[in-house]
Design a protein around this motif. Sequence first.
Motif, PDB file in Angstrom:
ATOM      1  N   MET A   1       0.199  -3.711  -8.510  1.00 17.73           N
ATOM      2  CA  MET A   1       1.146  -4.876  -8.439  1.00 17.73           C
ATOM      3  C   MET A   1       0.974  -5.977  -7.302  1.00 17.73           C
ATOM      4  O   MET A   1       0.477  -5.752  -6.484  1.00 17.73           O
ATOM      5  CB  MET A   1       2.413  -4.225  -8.524  1.00 17.73           C
ATOM      6  N   ALA A   2       1.167  -7.215  -7.971  1.00 20.70           N
ATOM      7  CA  ALA A   2       1.119  -8.216  -7.232  1.00 20.70           C
ATOM      8  C   ALA A   2       2.367  -9.161  -7.389  1.00 20.70           C
ATOM      9  O   ALA A   2       2.563  -9.348  -8.383  1.00 20.70           O
ATOM     10  CB  ALA A   2      -0.049  -9.098  -7.186  1.00 20.70           C
ATOM     11  N   GLU A 326      -0.814  -3.669 -12.850  1.00 17.65           N
ATOM     12  CA  GLU A 326      -2.089  -3.282 -13.418  1.00 17.65           C
ATOM     13  C   GLU A 326      -2.118  -2.311 -14.516  1.00 17.65           C
ATOM     14  O   GLU A 326      -2.993  -1.456 -14.511  1.00 17.65           O
ATOM     15  CB  GLU A 326      -2.739  -2.878 -12.205  1.00 17.65           C
ATOM     16  N   HIS A 345      -6.922  -9.630  -8.718  1.00 18.51           N
ATOM     17  CA  HIS A 345      -6.027  -8.420  -7.979  1.00 18.51           C
ATOM     18  C   HIS A 345      -5.880  -7.312  -8.805  1.00 18.51           C
ATOM     19  O   HIS A 345      -6.319  -6.247  -8.738  1.00 18.51           O
ATOM     20  CB  HIS A 345      -4.934  -8.839  -7.490  1.00 18.51           C
ATOM     21  N   HIS A 349      -7.537  -3.240  -9.545  1.00 21.97           N
ATOM     22  CA  HIS A 349      -6.762  -2.025  -9.236  1.00 21.97           C
ATOM     23  C   HIS A 349      -7.077  -1.148 -10.653  1.00 21.97           C
ATOM     24  O   HIS A 349      -6.629   0.172 -10.578  1.00 21.97           O
ATOM     25  CB  HIS A 349      -5.327  -2.352  -9.681  1.00 21.97           C
ATOM     26  N   GLU A 368      -2.831  -1.293  -2.931  1.00 21.44           N
ATOM     27  CA  GLU A 368      -2.760  -2.811  -2.750  1.00 21.44           C
ATOM     28  C   GLU A 368      -3.574  -3.207  -1.618  1.00 21.44           C
ATOM     29  O   GLU A 368      -3.949  -4.370  -1.474  1.00 21.44           O
ATOM     30  CB  GLU A 368      -1.171  -2.689  -2.266  1.00 21.44           C
ATOM     31  N   ALA A 371      -6.620  -4.159  -3.299  1.00 20.95           N
ATOM     32  CA  ALA A 371      -6.430  -5.153  -4.344  1.00 20.95           C
ATOM     33  C   ALA A 371      -6.373  -6.514  -3.764  1.00 20.95           C
ATOM     34  O   ALA A 371      -7.026  -7.501  -4.204  1.00 20.95           O
ATOM     35  CB  ALA A 371      -5.594  -4.808  -5.385  1.00 20.95           C
ATOM     36  N   TYR A 422       0.190  -4.944   1.605  1.00 20.99           N
ATOM     37  CA  TYR A 422      -0.803  -5.668   0.986  1.00 20.99           C
ATOM     38  C   TYR A 422      -2.037  -6.218   1.951  1.00 20.99           C
ATOM     39  O   TYR A 422      -3.149  -6.124   2.072  1.00 20.99           O
ATOM     40  CB  TYR A 422      -0.096  -6.908   0.176  1.00 20.99           C
TER      41      TYR A 422
HETATM   42 ZN   LIG Z   1      -1.269  -4.807  -6.563  1.00 19.03          ZN
END
Ligand SMILES: [Zn+2]
Length: 491
Positions: A1-2, A326, A345, A349, A368, A371, A422
């Motif tokens: 996830m971002a 992702e 990113h 993933h 994370e 990514a 992250y």
């Molecule tokens: Zn992520």
Amino acid sequence: MASKRLAAATAALLSTLATVGTVACSTSNGESVPPTGSVKPVASDVVAGGGGGGGEAAPGTAGIGDPDFPTDGNGGYDVGHYGLKLSYDPPSKHLSGVTRIEARATQNLASFNLDLSGFTVSRVTVDGKPASFGRAGTELSVTPAAFIPNAAAFTVEVAYAGEPKPVRGSSNLGTYGFIPTKDGAFVTCQPNGAKTWFPGNDHPSDKASYDFEITVPAGLTALANGELVGTPKSAEGKTTFQWRESHPMASYLATVTLGRFEMLQGTTPGGVKNLAAVDPRFRGSLKKLYDVSGRVTDYWSTVFGPYPFSSTGGVVDDFPAGYALENQTKPMYGGFDPDDAIIAHELAHQWFGDSLSITRWKDLWLNEGFATYAEWLWSEHEGEATAEQLFRRHYGAGAEDPIWGYTPGQAKPDDLFNDSVYTRGGMTLHALRQRIGDPAFFKLLKEWNTTHRYGNVTTPEFVAMAEKISGKKLDALFDAWLFTARKPTTW
Ligand SMILES: [Zn+2]
């Protein structure tokens, strides 16, 4: 996830390091169900036939054993396959479903739990026979007519219906799970939102393959993981889509995002199937999403090893999540036009998080941090800021910066998606790269993927492989970067 903001900040080489919060998923702990005590075997012939261990049958635990998320997932069995048959009507927000779970017992099982949030359950069977069931919090407990011997395969079917309720406002992330939208639903489930639309073992340590059969009003498209099976069938104003994800997948990566979509399909220059889909409001993003996803997938295949799944691509829906997830084969972008960094990113993933999945949430930096570092590698590849420049920018944060107070090697359940997981996670990989050199570092990235493809991983396994490949003792480096609550000074 971002988060949209975090990735955007990484893409540009900012003149000053902006303070960017990571908007991401948060925890949601259901209520626990106390074990009800052991139950004597009721069918000794089943024991003899099952080849299981001795001992009395006992209930499976209400959690899979992740100490930070004690009620997520369940004990006593391992799922091999989910068959999800769903019908969803956006105007009424009514979902009805039958979930078929093919599993194997890992103990003599008197009863077991599934994770399910909301809905009315009308029927549960085990191996075709009616089973009794109960609800408590987000646990659905199932007691089969006869106990299930250790190592025996069994099939559970659950019929349920109601209005899906996503997880909202929990800790530091807004909304996740099955989220109704104007024209359908946006379905992104990290870390434990799969239970908002189907019963299962909702924890990444129990991966399984999936079949989806989704019926929606005619004119809408349902997008699930993997590949479309056959052609969608329409009858009586409804259309049914069948999708299949044949590779093992963590429950939080499963999706059935549905609504009106415009699509582009083909293959990447390197020959991987590519599908981009956007809500009509984002039709201006479609071509770029398709092209960049294709180029990124091909480039990562040279850096991380062959693409692990049957197709790549991405989906932009008209729901203002402010984050991307992702989802396996189909990353989803919630209500914004994704830039290169966030596409780089989410597609990284597919290797780190999806093919290789964490065993416990505290190791989230294995997803994370990797990514995030991939965003820096993409920037460098595109002739923009180098990974070294981006590392220096972030390392320039003063000793009092909160990123140094949070240890990324121990992601905290109430602040799982902290910026440190992250950015400091990404910095950890750059520090490692500087220490062991490019040949060993990039060999490690590929070997990490090959060795654990489609499996589950832990931080100690990564450290051990880094030491083996580099021939260097690296515990001090990892201690300083992942497990010490102050700014590292050497590496
Ligand atoms: Zn992520």
